[in-house]
Scaffold this active site. Structure first.
Site, PDB file in Angstrom:
ATOM      1  N   TYR B  30     -12.684  10.502 -45.047  1.00  0.00           N
ATOM      2  CA  TYR B  30     -13.209  11.124 -46.825  1.00  0.00           C
ATOM      3  C   TYR B  30     -14.429  12.577 -47.110  1.00  0.00           C
ATOM      4  O   TYR B  30     -14.819  12.171 -46.090  1.00  0.00           O
ATOM      5  CB  TYR B  30     -14.039   9.573 -47.687  1.00  0.00           C
ATOM      6  CG  TYR B  30     -15.228   9.295 -47.482  1.00  0.00           C
ATOM      7  CD1 TYR B  30     -15.789   8.281 -46.065  1.00  0.00           C
ATOM      8  CD2 TYR B  30     -16.215   9.773 -48.220  1.00  0.00           C
ATOM      9  CE1 TYR B  30     -16.926   7.839 -45.771  1.00  0.00           C
ATOM     10  CE2 TYR B  30     -17.606   9.117 -48.001  1.00  0.00           C
ATOM     11  CZ  TYR B  30     -18.109   8.211 -46.560  1.00  0.00           C
ATOM     12  OH  TYR B  30     -19.138   7.737 -45.910  1.00  0.00           O
ATOM     13  N   ARG B  49     -15.561  20.600 -43.098  1.00  0.00           N
ATOM     14  CA  ARG B  49     -16.556  19.092 -42.401  1.00  0.00           C
ATOM     15  C   ARG B  49     -14.856  18.369 -42.583  1.00  0.00           C
ATOM     16  O   ARG B  49     -14.983  17.291 -41.225  1.00  0.00           O
ATOM     17  CB  ARG B  49     -17.185  18.480 -42.735  1.00  0.00           C
ATOM     18  CG  ARG B  49     -17.915  16.892 -42.425  1.00  0.00           C
ATOM     19  CD  ARG B  49     -18.866  16.442 -42.733  1.00  0.00           C
ATOM     20  NE  ARG B  49     -19.216  16.434 -43.886  1.00  0.00           N
ATOM     21  CZ  ARG B  49     -20.146  15.732 -44.771  1.00  0.00           C
ATOM     22  NH1 ARG B  49     -21.175  16.149 -44.679  1.00  0.00           N
ATOM     23  NH2 ARG B  49     -19.841  15.403 -45.941  1.00  0.00           N
ATOM     24  N   ARG B  98       2.937  -3.074 -39.633  1.00  0.00           N
ATOM     25  CA  ARG B  98       1.501  -3.128 -39.147  1.00  0.00           C
ATOM     26  C   ARG B  98       1.067  -3.255 -37.822  1.00  0.00           C
ATOM     27  O   ARG B  98       1.853  -3.818 -36.717  1.00  0.00           O
ATOM     28  CB  ARG B  98       0.916  -4.427 -39.955  1.00  0.00           C
ATOM     29  CG  ARG B  98      -0.708  -4.067 -39.615  1.00  0.00           C
ATOM     30  CD  ARG B  98      -1.401  -5.613 -39.662  1.00  0.00           C
ATOM     31  NE  ARG B  98      -2.691  -5.392 -39.545  1.00  0.00           N
ATOM     32  CZ  ARG B  98      -3.520  -5.636 -38.279  1.00  0.00           C
ATOM     33  NH1 ARG B  98      -2.751  -5.869 -37.007  1.00  0.00           N
ATOM     34  NH2 ARG B  98      -4.693  -5.899 -37.881  1.00  0.00           N
ATOM     35  N   HIS B 100      -1.521  -1.049 -34.899  1.00  0.00           N
ATOM     36  CA  HIS B 100      -2.142  -0.364 -34.559  1.00  0.00           C
ATOM     37  C   HIS B 100      -2.352   1.156 -34.278  1.00  0.00           C
ATOM     38  O   HIS B 100      -2.141   2.223 -35.112  1.00  0.00           O
ATOM     39  CB  HIS B 100      -2.743  -1.117 -33.491  1.00  0.00           C
ATOM     40  CG  HIS B 100      -3.727  -2.148 -33.562  1.00  0.00           C
ATOM     41  ND1 HIS B 100      -3.399  -3.105 -34.297  1.00  0.00           N
ATOM     42  CD2 HIS B 100      -4.995  -2.592 -34.008  1.00  0.00           C
ATOM     43  CE1 HIS B 100      -4.522  -4.202 -34.395  1.00  0.00           C
ATOM     44  NE2 HIS B 100      -5.628  -3.922 -34.207  1.00  0.00           N
ATOM     45  N   LYS B 146     -16.495  11.433 -40.862  1.00  0.00           N
ATOM     46  CA  LYS B 146     -16.278  10.965 -41.536  1.00  0.00           C
ATOM     47  C   LYS B 146     -15.941   9.866 -42.571  1.00  0.00           C
ATOM     48  O   LYS B 146     -14.980  10.401 -43.090  1.00  0.00           O
ATOM     49  CB  LYS B 146     -16.931  11.435 -43.113  1.00  0.00           C
ATOM     50  CG  LYS B 146     -18.055  11.158 -44.196  1.00  0.00           C
ATOM     51  CD  LYS B 146     -18.082  12.570 -44.977  1.00  0.00           C
ATOM     52  CE  LYS B 146     -19.142  12.178 -46.222  1.00  0.00           C
ATOM     53  NZ  LYS B 146     -19.695  11.086 -46.089  1.00  0.00           N
ATOM     54  N   GLU B 178     -29.658   7.472 -38.852  1.00  0.00           N
ATOM     55  CA  GLU B 178     -29.457   8.124 -40.188  1.00  0.00           C
ATOM     56  C   GLU B 178     -30.518   7.335 -41.175  1.00  0.00           C
ATOM     57  O   GLU B 178     -29.597   5.428 -41.062  1.00  0.00           O
ATOM     58  CB  GLU B 178     -28.789   8.792 -40.642  1.00  0.00           C
ATOM     59  CG  GLU B 178     -27.021   8.027 -40.097  1.00  0.00           C
ATOM     60  CD  GLU B 178     -25.973   8.922 -39.863  1.00  0.00           C
ATOM     61  OE1 GLU B 178     -25.906  10.204 -40.807  1.00  0.00           O
ATOM     62  OE2 GLU B 178     -24.878   8.654 -39.268  1.00  0.00           O
ATOM     63  N   LEU B 202     -23.466  11.691 -39.329  1.00  0.00           N
ATOM     64  CA  LEU B 202     -22.880  11.946 -39.911  1.00  0.00           C
ATOM     65  C   LEU B 202     -23.711  13.316 -40.158  1.00  0.00           C
ATOM     66  O   LEU B 202     -24.908  14.031 -39.787  1.00  0.00           O
ATOM     67  CB  LEU B 202     -22.612  11.803 -41.327  1.00  0.00           C
ATOM     68  CG  LEU B 202     -21.568  12.757 -42.185  1.00  0.00           C
ATOM     69  CD1 LEU B 202     -20.733  12.512 -41.778  1.00  0.00           C
ATOM     70  CD2 LEU B 202     -21.653  12.367 -43.739  1.00  0.00           C
TER      71      LEU B 202
END
Lengths: 282, 282
Positions: B30, B49, B98, B100, B146, B178, B202
């Protein structure tokens, strides 16, 4: 047909909100329960672990064991496959906005479940075994929580896929933690060894069951750290999970393990596992 | 109104599949881009980014900078708020089941974006500063990605919430990494210090911008490890992010930091930050 928040409905009609905290943050937990001929195997143990995972992320149980049993029954009745699994996932639900802290909000959890057909070992795989690779364990510190934060697991599993292996065994500072979606056992000098329970690994229901089966067969079991060299020099390697049972690994990073075929201790515990399943079903 | 896979639609009509890998695995990334009076701030840096995050999880860019700019424009035009943010999320999409590993499947990524009104510092908060707590950093090794695997961040942010703090500052082996959704700066003897870039944090766009602003004001900037005691004994603490700009922290774990009010270096860099924003807008 899947289960979502109290309803059974076609997958195509199932709607998760983009604001669901499962989708935005991976803020949820899951379980996978094997179901043989319609009977859920080790159900109580799975539901107890679900409760522990929920508690660890400050959530409460959302359904009773009876409610889960009913959902599992309905989902599995659709398909006559002898071996199925129920995937179930609970997230903290959708908030009014995207904020990390859920604060004092009384959100309604999202509850999702679906049946999956299990593909257990083929006759050929029982003869040859399967391949695994090793890769660094980059995950967070609380992998005992069965959370849906699975990106590192996915990246490891994808590495295994690209190298024609069925699993990636994770190494943390040179020691085996577990597989990307399994626990790991080795056999050395007829002793069965698996990494001890810690916050860093999932406390596998199948792992625990196998330790019990092995003890019933008077096999010496040790829960102790397994180094990378222990792994490479083991007589047998197994990966175990509720969805795949006990898989004998005969190649690790393209190198032969043990005699290159599934070993005698695997065969003994595998036989006892299948026998215990039969007894459970009868 | 939100954006989802090429369409603008009401949130209530937006449907994510339960099989979306974002929902099942947190398999996505995101960005959050501040938008002032309709103009996206440091857009190129954010999109660069985003590309890096996508590459790190073996995904490709899905939209051009021009397409993103158009989406941002449409979403922000709904609301006249002077300070908004665009939250955007890309997941690997929904597979047929589903598993992995996504294998060789050519999945269609899910692209979601929405506008959020920013609540920047109030006049009172500019006078008093805010509170933060410290808590152990339990996250995975690749926090430079991120990703939406944010459960540890959530649990830390919730701890802050329950202790009336605006942020949890994460400590890894006694050193600041952070915040749960911010970078951390301290001021000591008029020097501005922040943890060096590593895979473990980040690479904040706002962090980088602040370092540049401080240098323009001839403030000595150091990127070096900050110990827990450095943090406690600092003259000023700031937390910084694209959505909250520069927040002065005047209480850490209920203890007063520095003089107990936002410090002079914060005021200087904050003024320059607001000036740079004005210049960008004019």
């Amino acid at each position: 047909m899947i289960y979502l928040n109290g309803q059974f409905l076609p997958l195509a009609d199932a709607r998760i909100s983009p604001l669901d905290r499962g989708f935005l943050f991976g803020d949820g937990v899951y379980e996978f329960i094997p179901v043989y001929h319609g009977k859920a195997f080790l159900l109580i143990e799975h539901l107890q672990r679900l409760t522990r995972s929920l508690e660890a992320i400050n959530m409460k149980d959302v359904l009773t064991a009876k409610q889960w049993a009913d959902i599992i029954h309905t989902l599995c009745a659709q398909d006559p496959a002898p071996a199925q699994g129920i995937y179930l996932q609970i997230t903290r639900g959708a908030g009014p906005n995207r904020q990390h802290a859920y604060g004092a909000q009384d959100l309604t959890p999202t509850v999702f479940a679906m049946a999956i057909t299990l593909h257990l070992l083929s006759d050929m795989e029982r003869k040859t075994g399967l391949s695994a690779i090793t890769t660094p364990d980059t995950r967070w510190e609380n992998c005992y929580i069965k959370s849906i934060n699975l990106l590192p697991n996915i990246l490891a599993a994808q590495q295994a896929y690209t190298r024609d292996a069925c699993e990636a065994i994770l190494l943390d500072n040179g020691y085996v933690t577990e597989g990307s979606s399994s626990n790991v056992f080795i056999v050395k000098n007829n002793m069965l060894i698996t990494a001890p329970k810690s916050q860093g690994i999932l406390w596998g229901i199948t792992r625990e069951f196998i330790l019990q089966l092995a003890q019933e067969k008077n096999i010496t079991c040790l829960e102790k750290p397994i180094s990378e060299s222990d792994l490479q020099n083991s007589d047998e390697i197994w990966i175990t999970s509720s969805g795949r049972e006990i898989i004998p690994i005969t190649k690790l990073n393209e190198k032969i393990i043990g005699t290159g075929i599934p070993g005698p201790i695997w065969q003994q515990v595998e036989n006892h596992y299948q026998y215990s399943k039969e007894k459970f079903l009868s």
